[in-house]
Enzyme design. Structure first.
Site, short mmCIF file in Angstrom:
data_model
loop_
_atom_site.label_atom_id
_atom_site.label_comp_id
_atom_site.label_asym_id
_atom_site.label_seq_id
_atom_site.Cartn_x
_atom_site.Cartn_y
_atom_site.Cartn_z
NE ARG A 64 -3.89 1.99 2.45
CZ ARG A 64 -3.76 3.21 2.94
NH1 ARG A 64 -2.63 3.59 3.50
NH2 ARG A 64 -4.78 4.06 2.89
CE LYS A 89 -9.30 4.43 3.96
NZ LYS A 89 -8.94 4.38 2.55
CB SER A 100 -12.24 -1.33 2.55
OG SER A 100 -10.86 -1.48 2.43
N1 TZP Z 1 -8.09 1.18 6.15
C1 TZP Z 1 -8.87 1.46 7.17
S1 TZP Z 1 -8.01 2.10 8.47
C2 TZP Z 1 -6.55 2.03 7.62
C3 TZP Z 1 -6.78 1.50 6.36
C4 TZP Z 1 -5.77 1.29 5.32
C5 TZP Z 1 -5.26 2.49 8.19
C6 TZP Z 1 -4.76 1.60 9.30
O1 TZP Z 1 -3.52 2.06 9.78
P1 TZP Z 1 -3.10 1.92 11.31
O2 TZP Z 1 -1.77 2.65 11.39
O3 TZP Z 1 -2.92 0.46 11.60
O4 TZP Z 1 -4.16 2.58 12.14
#
Ligand code: TZP
Ligand code: MG
Length: 217
Positions: free
Chosen positions: A42, A140, A111
């Protein structure tokens, strides 16, 4: 299909901006050395050419390690490196279109943020769904409000396809999501943002495993 996601407990994602100056490739090598069996590439801030070069390397590394390799959003890059699949969001290419492009043997994750989206994902032929963000996260950029643990419990009780919880999951709350029914846990900053990635993965696995014994399932 015998869904390989059923066997995955820890779902690791890259994010170079949170990786303390280390490259995505170096971070993935550390994850694989620690025994991780699924990596999602990602990367929101790189051009296709650089993503392709990194994914070519990561494909080789994951293959050697016997780990699954998924690419976020970018179907073309996934196809070019023969990744095991793609993860898309609600605003990306629809699952049936990704399926048509990738073919039947690849993994497609979607998602979701509500029971309606989860049911639609199953209907559309997703192989697994993302469930989140469970907690608040700043990782995100275009993230929606946390869906909370209730949605996780609903998914655990109502769906049979694999699901991956994500969003704000840390060492201190990993036991909570396991208790609420999570099988597979995804984390970005809690892993890529740690000085000692392998050590952190061991710690997180131990936490998950002791919760597993505690709930006896
Ligand atoms: N999708 C929903 S929350 C997220 C993604 C890609 C980010 C999660 O990152 P972290 O640092 O584990 O909270
Ligand atoms: Mg996306």
């Amino acid at each position: 299909m015998n869904n390989p996601l059923h066997a995955v407990d820890l779902y690791c994602l890259t994010s170079e901006e949170h990786s303390l100056g280390r490259s995505n490739v170096a971070v993935v090598q550390a994850m694989l050395d620690a025994g991780v069996k699924l990596v999602q590439y990602r990367e929101k801030y790189k051009h296709a050419g650089e993503k392709l070069r990194e994914c070519e390397l990561i494909r080789e590394m994951t293959r050697k390690a016997g780990a699954l390799f998924l690419v976020n959003d970018d179907v073309a890059v996934a196809q070019a490196v023969d990744a095991d699949g793609v993860h898309v969001g609600q605003d990306d290419l629809p699952v049936p279109v990704v399926r048509r492009l990738l073919g039947p043997g690849k993994i497609i994750g979607l998602s979701t943020h509500s029971p309606e989206q989860a049911r639609a994902a199953v209907e559309a032929g997703a192989d697994y769904i993302g469930v989140g963000p469970i907690y608040a996260t700043r990782t995100k950029k275009d993230v929606c409000a946390p869906v909370g643990l209730e949605y996780l419990e609903w998914v655990a009780a109502n769906l049979t396809i694999p699901f991956v919880v994500i969003g704000g999951i840390k060492e201190h709350n990993i036991a909570e999501v396991k208790r609420r029914g999570a099988g597979c846990v995804a984390m970005i900053t809690e892993i890529v943002g740690h000085e000692d990635i392998a050590g952190q993965i061991r710690t997180l696995r131990n936490r998950m495993h002791s919760t597993f014994q505690e709930i006896g399932s």
